[in-house]
Design an enzyme around this catalytic site. Structure first.
Site, short mmCIF file in Angstrom:
data_model
loop_
_atom_site.label_atom_id
_atom_site.label_comp_id
_atom_site.label_asym_id
_atom_site.label_seq_id
_atom_site.Cartn_x
_atom_site.Cartn_y
_atom_site.Cartn_z
CG HIS A 209 43.46 17.25 69.16
ND1 HIS A 209 42.59 17.10 70.27
CD2 HIS A 209 43.50 16.20 68.57
CE1 HIS A 209 42.37 15.76 70.22
NE2 HIS A 209 42.53 15.13 69.18
C1 UD1 Z 1 47.08 12.41 67.09
C2 UD1 Z 1 45.95 11.30 66.37
C3 UD1 Z 1 44.38 11.66 66.85
C4 UD1 Z 1 44.56 11.75 68.19
C5 UD1 Z 1 45.40 12.65 68.95
C6 UD1 Z 1 45.37 12.75 70.53
C7 UD1 Z 1 46.23 10.42 64.39
C8 UD1 Z 1 46.14 10.49 62.72
N1 UD1 Z 1 46.16 11.24 64.74
O1 UD1 Z 1 46.71 13.60 66.63
O2 UD1 Z 1 43.68 10.78 66.19
O3 UD1 Z 1 43.05 12.37 68.72
O4 UD1 Z 1 46.78 12.41 68.50
O5 UD1 Z 1 46.30 13.81 70.96
O6 UD1 Z 1 47.06 9.35 64.92
N2 UD1 Z 1 53.90 16.87 68.54
C9 UD1 Z 1 54.64 17.14 69.53
N3 UD1 Z 1 54.81 16.36 70.32
C10 UD1 Z 1 54.30 15.25 70.74
C11 UD1 Z 1 53.43 14.88 69.56
C12 UD1 Z 1 53.19 15.59 68.60
O7 UD1 Z 1 55.29 18.37 69.11
O8 UD1 Z 1 54.48 14.65 71.57
C13 UD1 Z 1 53.36 17.69 67.03
C14 UD1 Z 1 54.21 17.41 66.11
O9 UD1 Z 1 54.46 18.48 65.34
C15 UD1 Z 1 53.28 16.61 65.32
C16 UD1 Z 1 51.96 17.08 65.51
O10 UD1 Z 1 52.01 17.41 66.75
O11 UD1 Z 1 53.70 16.78 63.83
C17 UD1 Z 1 50.92 16.09 65.23
O12 UD1 Z 1 51.07 14.89 65.83
P1 UD1 Z 1 50.55 13.43 65.36
O13 UD1 Z 1 50.64 12.40 66.27
O14 UD1 Z 1 50.65 13.39 63.83
O15 UD1 Z 1 48.89 13.71 65.29
P2 UD1 Z 1 48.02 14.35 66.31
O16 UD1 Z 1 47.42 15.74 65.89
O17 UD1 Z 1 48.69 14.65 67.57
N1 UDP Z 2 44.11 14.84 78.57
C1 UDP Z 2 45.09 15.35 79.53
N2 UDP Z 2 45.87 16.40 79.37
C2 UDP Z 2 45.35 17.30 78.52
C3 UDP Z 2 44.35 17.15 77.49
C4 UDP Z 2 43.41 15.89 77.70
O1 UDP Z 2 45.36 14.45 80.29
O2 UDP Z 2 45.97 18.19 78.44
C5 UDP Z 2 43.28 13.34 78.34
C6 UDP Z 2 42.03 13.38 78.54
O3 UDP Z 2 41.65 13.41 79.92
C7 UDP Z 2 41.68 12.17 77.99
C8 UDP Z 2 42.66 11.95 76.83
O4 UDP Z 2 43.69 12.85 77.28
O5 UDP Z 2 41.55 11.13 78.72
C9 UDP Z 2 42.17 12.67 75.50
O6 UDP Z 2 43.05 12.60 74.70
P1 UDP Z 2 43.27 13.55 73.24
O7 UDP Z 2 42.07 14.47 73.47
O8 UDP Z 2 44.40 13.93 73.14
O9 UDP Z 2 42.61 12.69 72.19
P2 UDP Z 2 41.45 11.89 71.53
O10 UDP Z 2 40.44 11.41 72.56
O11 UDP Z 2 40.83 13.19 70.82
O12 UDP Z 2 41.74 11.15 70.57
#
Ligand code: UD1
Ligand code: UDP
Length: 367
Positions: A209
């Site tokens: 992601h």
């Molecule tokens: C965010 C965090 C990242 C983390 C990741 C974990 C920041 C800057 N980034 O990235 O560090 O590793 O979460 O998963 O805080 N969206 C949905 N549904 C949701 C959430 C998001 O559709 O429930 C989509 C939206 O289009 C949104 C995009 O995902 O614009 C990105 O979401 P955002 O929270 O901005 O950043 P992540 O890539 O999820």
């Molecule tokens: N995770 C989950 N379901 C998924 C992918 C990740 O429950 O489909 C859990 C995973 O076990 C870990 C956490 O989400 O505990 C990691 O989150 P993510 O990769 O979104 O964020 P990051 O650690 O990169 O910030």
């Protein structure tokens, strides 16, 4: 009484907060209240974690949602300020490195409310990652810095943080991993793996992601092609983050993949841990998944040029990867030629208790 607000917003926050919430409930006079910013909001990115971790519903839900970095951060700050003015907490605890972490630590600090950061001191030294900015700013304003590993302490000391603010407590994600996996017996794990049509130790689990991997068409397509090739050797299951899903659709990448390459929705926590625990290896760009793989002793290829979690490489089972070398690394894993790794110190399921002991000694804000 010491009222403490625990801040969560995005997927990797929930499993870091839960053990601390439960440890604090058992440690009066600490009174934990959960604040959910709403940064993540899909059922499987948010509510499913509250269910799997047996957490109560958040005491405050800010409903801020998605947006650009400035929009999202600003909206969280505005909403959280109102909560702070109403609740007047003695301490705010933030977790990890997401925008909710940054927004809430800044807002609290400006109202002179002390801030504790769980997972402090991690550094990728890569300012193109938004998380690196979030980590550095959060650590700068934090009064208590809870680190998972010695590199965290070192980074903070080098940046001039007073040593008495730094507490090495271990990795709180591992507290949740241990407690949840212990509650899923071997039969239940086998059923979960079978539900995906997979067999124990006979598939690769993938998550991606990071904007650097998924926000550009060519790069994303190249990764998907590699995974498709890999699936002719071993089944591949890829629970797709919403950011990645949206990009695959927006770029119009045609999915004519092998049947053995499954692209599925994000998987709820208890199922995801089970899929990790039974995989042959992991391909990821996640921060937390590198750590979970190290704890489980599972080979992990991290598709990034750097990591803020170097112990997963020096002590654990992780290696960095790029598209030039990943094929050879996968072959090495499948041939059984991979390092054993060991579990880093204090990744033992007791991190939340160690944090709670420090909090009980902390004076907090006097109103
Ligand atoms: C965010 C965090 C990242 C983390 C990741 C974990 C920041 C800057 N980034 O990235 O560090 O590793 O979460 O998963 O805080 N969206 C949905 N549904 C949701 C959430 C998001 O559709 O429930 C989509 C939206 O289009 C949104 C995009 O995902 O614009 C990105 O979401 P955002 O929270 O901005 O950043 P992540 O890539 O999820
Ligand atoms: N995770 C989950 N379901 C998924 C992918 C990740 O429950 O489909 C859990 C995973 O076990 C870990 C956490 O989400 O505990 C990691 O989150 P993510 O990769 O979104 O964020 P990051 O650690 O990169 O910030």
């Amino acid at each position: 009484m010491a009222k403490v607000l625990l801040i969560v917003g995005a997927r990797p926050n929930f499993m870091k907060m839960a053990p601390l919430y439960f440890a604090m409930v058992k440690a009066p006079p600490l009174e934990p209240l959960i604040v959910h910013t709403g940064q993540h909001y899909d059922y499987v990115m948010s509510q499913a974690f509250f269910e799997d971790l047996a957490l109560p519903q958040p005491h405050h839900f800010l409903g801020t949602g998605s947006g650009s970095h400035a929009e999202q951060t600003a909206r969280i700050m505005v909403e959280f300020e109102t909560v702070l003015l109403t609740e007047k907490p003695d301490l705010v605890v933030v977790f990890g490195d997401v925008n909710s972490t940054l927004a809430c630590s800044l807002t609290a600090k400006k109202l002179l409310i002390p801030v504790a950061h769980v997972e402090a001191g991690l550094r990728s030294f890569d300012e193109t990652m938004p998380e690196e900015i979030n980590r550095r700013v959060t650590d700068t304003v934090s009064d208590l810095l809870f680190t998972p590993s010695p590199d965290g302490d070192e980074n903070l000391r080098r940046e001039g943080v007073a040593p008495d603010k730094i507490h090495r407590v271990g990795n709180i994600m591992i507290d949740s991993l241990i407690s949840i996996l212990n509650r899923i017996d071997a039969d239940q794990q086998a059923q979960i793996v079978q539900r995906f049509g997979l067999g124990r130790r006979n598939y690769v689990l993938v998550t991606l992601h990071r904007p650097s991997n998924v926000d550009e068409r060519d790069g994303l397509e190249q990764i998907l092609r590699y995974l498709n090739r890999l699936s002719s050797q071993i089944p591949v299951v890829f629970p797709v983050h919403p950011r990645t899903r949206k990009n695959i659709e927006a770029f119009g990448i045609e999915a004519s993949f092998h049947d053995a390459f499954q692209i599925v929705e994000p998987v709820r926590y208890r199922e995801f841990l089970t899929l990790e625990n039974n995989a042959r290896f992991i391909v990821t760009d996640s921060g937390g998944i590198q750590e979970e793989a190290t704890y489980l002793g599972l080979p992990c290829l991290t598709l990034r040029p750097n990591t803020e979690r170097p112990v997963t490489i020096t002590e654990g089972t992780n290696e960095l990867a790029d598209m030039n070398g990943i094929e050879a690394q996968s072959t090495r894993i499948l041939a059984g030629r991979w390092k054993e790794g060991r579990i880093p110190d204090l990744w033992d399921g007791h991190t939340a208790e160690r944090i709670t002991r420090v909090l009980l000694e902390f004076p907090g804000k006097r109103h």
